[in-house]
Write an enzyme that holds these catalytic residues in place. Structure first.
Site, PDB file in Angstrom:
ATOM      1  N   HIS A   5      63.074 -48.346 -61.567  1.00 29.49           N
ATOM      2  CA  HIS A   5      63.847 -47.497 -60.375  1.00 29.49           C
ATOM      3  C   HIS A   5      65.126 -46.794 -60.769  1.00 29.49           C
ATOM      4  O   HIS A   5      65.906 -46.194 -60.083  1.00 29.49           O
ATOM      5  CB  HIS A   5      64.598 -48.931 -59.417  1.00 29.49           C
ATOM      6  CG  HIS A   5      63.426 -49.909 -59.125  1.00 29.49           C
ATOM      7  ND1 HIS A   5      63.384 -51.078 -59.851  1.00 29.49           N
ATOM      8  CD2 HIS A   5      62.638 -49.911 -58.045  1.00 29.49           C
ATOM      9  CE1 HIS A   5      62.248 -51.687 -59.320  1.00 29.49           C
ATOM     10  NE2 HIS A   5      61.986 -51.165 -58.191  1.00 29.49           N
ATOM     11  N   GLY A  21      76.905 -49.201 -50.472  1.00 32.63           N
ATOM     12  CA  GLY A  21      75.459 -49.326 -50.050  1.00 32.63           C
ATOM     13  C   GLY A  21      74.496 -48.147 -49.593  1.00 32.63           C
ATOM     14  O   GLY A  21      73.432 -48.079 -49.868  1.00 32.63           O
ATOM     15  N   ARG A  88      81.297 -52.525 -55.950  1.00 34.36           N
ATOM     16  CA  ARG A  88      80.711 -52.308 -54.814  1.00 34.36           C
ATOM     17  C   ARG A  88      81.713 -52.030 -53.740  1.00 34.36           C
ATOM     18  O   ARG A  88      82.932 -52.528 -53.943  1.00 34.36           O
ATOM     19  CB  ARG A  88      80.085 -53.544 -54.277  1.00 34.36           C
ATOM     20  CG  ARG A  88      79.705 -53.629 -52.567  1.00 34.36           C
ATOM     21  CD  ARG A  88      78.791 -54.676 -52.313  1.00 34.36           C
ATOM     22  NE  ARG A  88      78.978 -54.838 -50.690  1.00 34.36           N
ATOM     23  CZ  ARG A  88      78.778 -54.288 -49.924  1.00 34.36           C
ATOM     24  NH1 ARG A  88      78.223 -52.923 -50.044  1.00 34.36           N
ATOM     25  NH2 ARG A  88      78.761 -54.433 -48.523  1.00 34.36           N
ATOM     26  N   GLY A  90      82.035 -51.079 -49.905  1.00 32.56           N
ATOM     27  CA  GLY A  90      81.214 -51.277 -48.838  1.00 32.56           C
ATOM     28  C   GLY A  90      81.998 -51.957 -47.685  1.00 32.56           C
ATOM     29  O   GLY A  90      83.119 -51.511 -47.543  1.00 32.56           O
ATOM     30  N   GLU A 180      79.004 -59.630 -45.538  1.00 30.11           N
ATOM     31  CA  GLU A 180      78.388 -58.911 -45.923  1.00 30.11           C
ATOM     32  C   GLU A 180      77.176 -59.224 -46.263  1.00 30.11           C
ATOM     33  O   GLU A 180      76.816 -60.332 -46.143  1.00 30.11           O
ATOM     34  CB  GLU A 180      79.323 -57.724 -46.518  1.00 30.11           C
ATOM     35  CG  GLU A 180      79.846 -58.740 -47.670  1.00 30.11           C
ATOM     36  CD  GLU A 180      79.183 -58.717 -48.972  1.00 30.11           C
ATOM     37  OE1 GLU A 180      79.026 -57.638 -49.597  1.00 30.11           O
ATOM     38  OE2 GLU A 180      78.381 -59.769 -49.150  1.00 30.11           O
ATOM     39  N   MET A 181      76.493 -58.219 -47.136  1.00 28.00           N
ATOM     40  CA  MET A 181      75.062 -58.475 -47.458  1.00 28.00           C
ATOM     41  C   MET A 181      74.702 -58.499 -49.010  1.00 28.00           C
ATOM     42  O   MET A 181      73.442 -58.574 -49.524  1.00 28.00           O
ATOM     43  CB  MET A 181      73.983 -57.810 -46.873  1.00 28.00           C
ATOM     44  CG  MET A 181      74.104 -58.211 -45.190  1.00 28.00           C
ATOM     45  SD  MET A 181      72.913 -57.426 -44.250  1.00 28.00           S
ATOM     46  CE  MET A 181      71.533 -57.977 -44.626  1.00 28.00           C
ATOM     47  N   SER A 204      84.719 -53.362 -40.865  1.00 30.93           N
ATOM     48  CA  SER A 204      83.916 -52.208 -39.970  1.00 30.93           C
ATOM     49  C   SER A 204      83.883 -52.694 -38.619  1.00 30.93           C
ATOM     50  O   SER A 204      83.844 -51.852 -37.540  1.00 30.93           O
ATOM     51  CB  SER A 204      82.769 -51.687 -40.614  1.00 30.93           C
ATOM     52  OG  SER A 204      81.736 -52.774 -40.539  1.00 30.93           O
ATOM     53  N   ASP A 205      83.677 -53.994 -38.331  1.00 29.12           N
ATOM     54  CA  ASP A 205      83.441 -54.648 -37.195  1.00 29.12           C
ATOM     55  C   ASP A 205      83.954 -56.158 -37.259  1.00 29.12           C
ATOM     56  O   ASP A 205      84.471 -56.480 -38.241  1.00 29.12           O
ATOM     57  CB  ASP A 205      82.138 -54.585 -36.693  1.00 29.12           C
ATOM     58  CG  ASP A 205      81.153 -55.151 -37.714  1.00 29.12           C
ATOM     59  OD1 ASP A 205      80.988 -54.546 -38.893  1.00 29.12           O
ATOM     60  OD2 ASP A 205      80.714 -56.474 -37.635  1.00 29.12           O
TER      61      ASP A 205
HETATM   62  N1  ADE Z   1      78.464 -55.452 -42.737  1.00 27.61           N
HETATM   63  C1  ADE Z   1      79.452 -54.808 -42.051  1.00 27.61           C
HETATM   64  N2  ADE Z   1      79.425 -55.694 -40.880  1.00 27.61           N
HETATM   65  C2  ADE Z   1      78.358 -56.549 -40.970  1.00 27.61           C
HETATM   66  C3  ADE Z   1      78.091 -57.523 -40.357  1.00 27.61           C
HETATM   67  N3  ADE Z   1      78.800 -57.748 -39.135  1.00 27.61           N
HETATM   68  N4  ADE Z   1      77.274 -58.476 -40.745  1.00 27.61           N
HETATM   69  C4  ADE Z   1      76.614 -58.304 -42.004  1.00 27.61           C
HETATM   70  N5  ADE Z   1      76.775 -57.356 -42.607  1.00 27.61           N
HETATM   71  C5  ADE Z   1      77.814 -56.379 -42.239  1.00 27.61           C
END
Ligand code: ADE
Length: 236
Positions: A5, A21, A88, A90, A180-181, A204-205
């Site tokens: 990769h 990301g 990271r 993000g 997050e992920m 971000s939310d």
């Molecule tokens: N990254 C940013 N906001 C998220 C959310 N609500 N769930 C998962 N990953 C996120």
């Protein structure tokens, strides 16, 4: 030399890696914050940009979304390209009422629904945590910049759209700051490789407080600020 990769020579990748990301963010880091940045690999559109930041060699390369994608890149960077530190940079969704949209979260540990904490040693759940030195460097920087910064556990989910939202209040009770992920995957890859990692996240939310979405301009400004915290962690 190439891995499945990443297609470049080992010397093309710096020992310090900034890992957003989104591949477009890696390119933006290269164009706005690096000197002499060059694209050294572009397999599957995941550009690896190597240059210097304040005179220090750094590579910016995206993880893609989720633990499986991140773990491919982080494993190849640590184990084939000799990378020492990955940060990271993000976003996360807020879980705790203590955090608000626009705040910075530095992940001092990562709970996860992914298998990365349980697959290596039967009967053992690994503690997925960042490098102490990177954590300290990032936190010192964020505190001195006057930004609202939170240090604590995050939840790395395998799903952006989850059917099990019922576990979120329980995670909140356990002091989890956001969801997050990728962070747990990064910390697991660093653990396996004996190297260092950190995740610096902008909220971000928010899953509970309904605070509004960020505008595109705000996203850029906040990202640029969180990036400086991540850079401080990488350099610490
Ligand atoms: N990254 C940013 N906001 C998220 C959310 N609500 N769930 C998962 N990953 C996120």
């Amino acid at each position: 030399m190439a891995t499945p990769h990443i297609a470049c020579e080992p010397g093309d990748i710096a020992s310090l890696v900034l890992m957003p990301g989104d591949p477009k963010r890696a390119e933006r880091i290269a164009r706005t914050r690096m000197d002499g940045a060059r694209l050294v690999s572009d397999v599957r559109g995941i550009g690896a940009w190597t240059g210097t930041i304040d005179g220090i060699p750094v590579t910016a390369m995206a993880s893609g979304m989720g633990v499986p994608s991140l773990s491919i890149y982080a494993t190849e960077l640590y184990e084939q390209y000799g990378v020492d530190r990955i940060c990271r940079v993000g976003t996360c969704g807020g879980i705790s009422p203590k955090v608000a949209v626009r705040d910075v979260v530095v992940a001092s540990s990562a709970h996860t629904s992914s298998k990365v904490s349980t697959i290596d040693l039967p009967g053992v759940t690994l503690s997925l945590a960042p490098s102490f030195d990177m954590l300290r460097g990032a936190v010192d920087h964020a505190r001195s910049s006057g930004r609202s910064v939170h240090i604590g556990p995050v939840f790395t989910s395998d799903f952006f759209y989850s059917t099990r939202t019922d576990i979120i209040p329980a995670l909140d009770k356990l002091g989890t700051l956001g969801v997050e992920m990728e962070a747990a995957g990064l910390y697991a890859c660093a653990l396996r490789a004996g190297r260092e990692a950190l995740a610096v996240l902008t909220v971000s939310d928010h899953l509970f407080d309904g605070s509004g979405d960020l505008t595109a301009d705000e996203r850029e400004t906040l990202f640029a600020e969180a990036l400086e915290t991540g850079i401080a962690g990488l350099r610490a």
